[in-house]
Design a protein around this motif. Sequence first.
Motif: not given
Length: 304
Positions: A280, A282-284, A286, A289
């Motif tokens: 969670r 590191r969910e952003r 790139p 994503l």
Amino acid sequence: MAIDEEITFKKLEVFLAFMRLGSLARVSEELGQSTVSVHRALHTLEDGLRCPLFKREGRNLIALPSAYAFAKHAQRAVGECEDGVRKVRELAGFDAGRMRIGSLYSLTLRCIPQLLVALKLRKPELQVDLTLGSNEELLRKLADGKLDAIVIGVQGPIDDKELVSVPLFDDEVQLAAPLGSPYAGLTQVDLQAMRDEKFITLGEGFVTSASFQQAFRQAGFVPETVMQVGDIFSLINLVSGGIGYSLLPGRVAEFSARIQLIPLDARYVSHQRITLLLPRNRERAPNLLALAAECRMYGQRGRL
């Protein structure tokens, strides 16, 4: 000894540039700063060190032996910081040209290749390292930071609040039998009728092993297990050779034309949800994503 607040990495970069170029004007040009700013950085660095680094000869600064001694340590400090910044950004998925994905062996026929092809089209420069293993192994490596994301089968909801899950598809667990077995003509198999049969299963840590155990708990007996194996390909070959039966997810049907998958009676039916899991925090990132987006699209299309 506490480091004085006047000693900063930016000033160390200015200092190292001066030691390399030997001219305030050339440092100013290279770093895009005014000569006044360069001189101030060097002067305040001396203040922070409480030690002279230069002597003035006319309008020129001449490095003292203390400057040459300090330069070796400053270079190491700046280099370590740059290396740390690079590694942290890679770990977080920013500016990283490589991603480490873990998956189950049973997903390597269609699901994982399709995801990787789609991911490559989205991010052509990205290199992917694929690790195959059991649920247990992959979850441990994800927790240890050795993998960036994993695609595994799960039973029930994910309770770990540290993970983000993206479901791809559900897969039904069925009886795996060799061709021509006594059960070949059935549309459903009652596990109660198989009390005297021999079975093969995957070792602990695989989601399919957990599905196997769950089905027989529902059937109310412990089957005779003649062998445990460490990979699904060996299991399929042993079933096809008549060594024993097993319970396998429907996605493995195409791995071998020498076994038959037969649905279980509704009382024993269970499903595995194939799911992407990623940290969670590191969910952003790139790359993650992009992977999550492809998994969602895969889930919307349905398993092909």
